[in-house]
Design a protein around this motif. Structure first.
Motif, PDB file in Angstrom:
ATOM      1  N   THR A 116      88.375  53.657  59.263  1.00  0.00           N
ATOM      2  CA  THR A 116      86.960  54.702  58.521  1.00  0.00           C
ATOM      3  C   THR A 116      85.400  54.717  58.495  1.00  0.00           C
ATOM      4  O   THR A 116      85.186  55.895  59.013  1.00  0.00           O
ATOM      5  N   ARG A 117      85.518  53.216  58.230  1.00  0.00           N
ATOM      6  CA  ARG A 117      83.811  53.177  58.209  1.00  0.00           C
ATOM      7  C   ARG A 117      82.954  53.775  59.826  1.00  0.00           C
ATOM      8  O   ARG A 117      81.853  53.719  60.174  1.00  0.00           O
ATOM      9  N   ARG A 129      86.057  51.304  52.393  1.00  0.00           N
ATOM     10  CA  ARG A 129      86.982  52.281  52.887  1.00  0.00           C
ATOM     11  C   ARG A 129      87.786  51.226  54.500  1.00  0.00           C
ATOM     12  O   ARG A 129      86.805  49.658  53.948  1.00  0.00           O
ATOM     13  N   MET A 189      81.033  54.248  51.380  1.00  0.00           N
ATOM     14  CA  MET A 189      82.435  54.137  51.842  1.00  0.00           C
ATOM     15  C   MET A 189      82.476  52.306  52.352  1.00  0.00           C
ATOM     16  O   MET A 189      82.828  51.842  52.899  1.00  0.00           O
TER      17      MET A 189
END
Length: 91
Positions: free
Chosen positions: A68-69, A64, A61
């Motif tokens: 999103t994380r 990202r 991740m």
């Protein structure tokens, strides 16, 4: 060979909120499970260690967006709560 863990059943007691939120957590939890299974050969969350989830958050991740994380971090926190651990993660 054992059957794969049903993530929906695994998280059933913890999933609250709207239908879309529950589906997002399930989709993300399945992705986390698949990534850890490929990298570490740990199919079931019962065999995960903190390092597996840290690896996912940092390396899978890492590139990202922040939002999103954050949403994946929320899903990781649900998984940790279900496992009964006191692991703490940050972005």
């Amino acid at each position: 060979m054992s059957t794969p863990l049903d993530m929906e059943l695994f998280l059933a007691g913890l999933l609250t909120g709207s239908h879309a939120t529950r589906q997002r957590h399930l989709r993300q939890a399945r992705l986390i499970q698949a990534e850890i299974a490929v990298r570490w050969r740990r199919e079931s969350p019962w065999f995960w260690q903190r390092k597996h989830l840290v690896w996912f958050l940092k390396h899978r991740m890492g590139r990202r967006s922040e939002s999103t994380r954050y949403y994946y971090l929320l899903t990781v926190q649900l998984l940790v709560r279900r496992l009964g651990k006191s692991w703490v993660f940050s972005l």
